[in-house]
Design an enzyme around this catalytic site. Sequence first.
Site, short mmCIF file in Angstrom:
data_model
loop_
_atom_site.label_atom_id
_atom_site.label_comp_id
_atom_site.label_asym_id
_atom_site.label_seq_id
_atom_site.Cartn_x
_atom_site.Cartn_y
_atom_site.Cartn_z
N ASP A 11 0.79 -1.22 -0.08
CA ASP A 11 0.21 -0.06 0.07
C ASP A 11 0.81 1.24 -0.07
O ASP A 11 2.26 1.23 0.25
CB ASP A 11 -0.92 -0.05 1.19
CG ASP A 11 -1.58 1.15 1.44
OD1 ASP A 11 -2.05 1.62 0.29
OD2 ASP A 11 -1.71 2.02 2.59
N ASP A 13 -0.20 5.26 0.95
CA ASP A 13 -0.39 6.13 1.99
C ASP A 13 -0.25 5.54 3.26
O ASP A 13 -1.22 4.43 3.78
CB ASP A 13 -1.79 6.85 1.78
CG ASP A 13 -1.74 7.50 0.67
OD1 ASP A 13 -0.49 8.04 0.08
OD2 ASP A 13 -2.70 7.82 -0.10
#
Length: 180
Positions: A11, A13
């Site tokens: 991922d 953020d």
Amino acid sequence: MTRFPRLLLLDRDGVLNEDRPASVRHRDDLALIPEAIAALAAYSRSGRAVALVTNQGILGRGHVSKAEFCAIQTKLITAIAAAGGRLVSVHIAPDARDGLSDRRKPGPGMLLEAMRQHRVSPAETLFIGDAVTDAEAAQAAAVAFRLVLTGKGRASAIARPELPAFATLAEALADLGASA
Ligand SMILES: [Mg+2]
């Protein structure tokens, strides 16, 4: 025993850069986590495949222009490259909200897409993220998951205490190395 996955999915953020409540809308708002970039770079320098899997609903909602979004991504990719690392692919879900397609996490679409592209099975893949929706996407794709406690990670660990959790991306990757 944990083994190195053939494909590591990350991922963005809250894992590689600081999570922001209103998302990252400008390149100046992309606050990279230097230790995470260094850990990713060291991992990929050893020849292992790392791909990015990120929801960016701000695109579908029109909160960022495509040009600015590209500038944000370029800043990230440039920092990874400067540290000597690389991503083998980048998967972005621009959907404005859940349910528009299965690509937006917690849907498994981007994970399935990455595994197809790199010809690896779910058993050969690991996803590392900071959100409960990341864990749900991994589960939906039958992929192993590790939580990092950066970004939304601490709240996610409270909501889902059974998830394997690591303080940082560096620690999650170091653990792979120690047990490989
Ligand atoms: Mg995140």
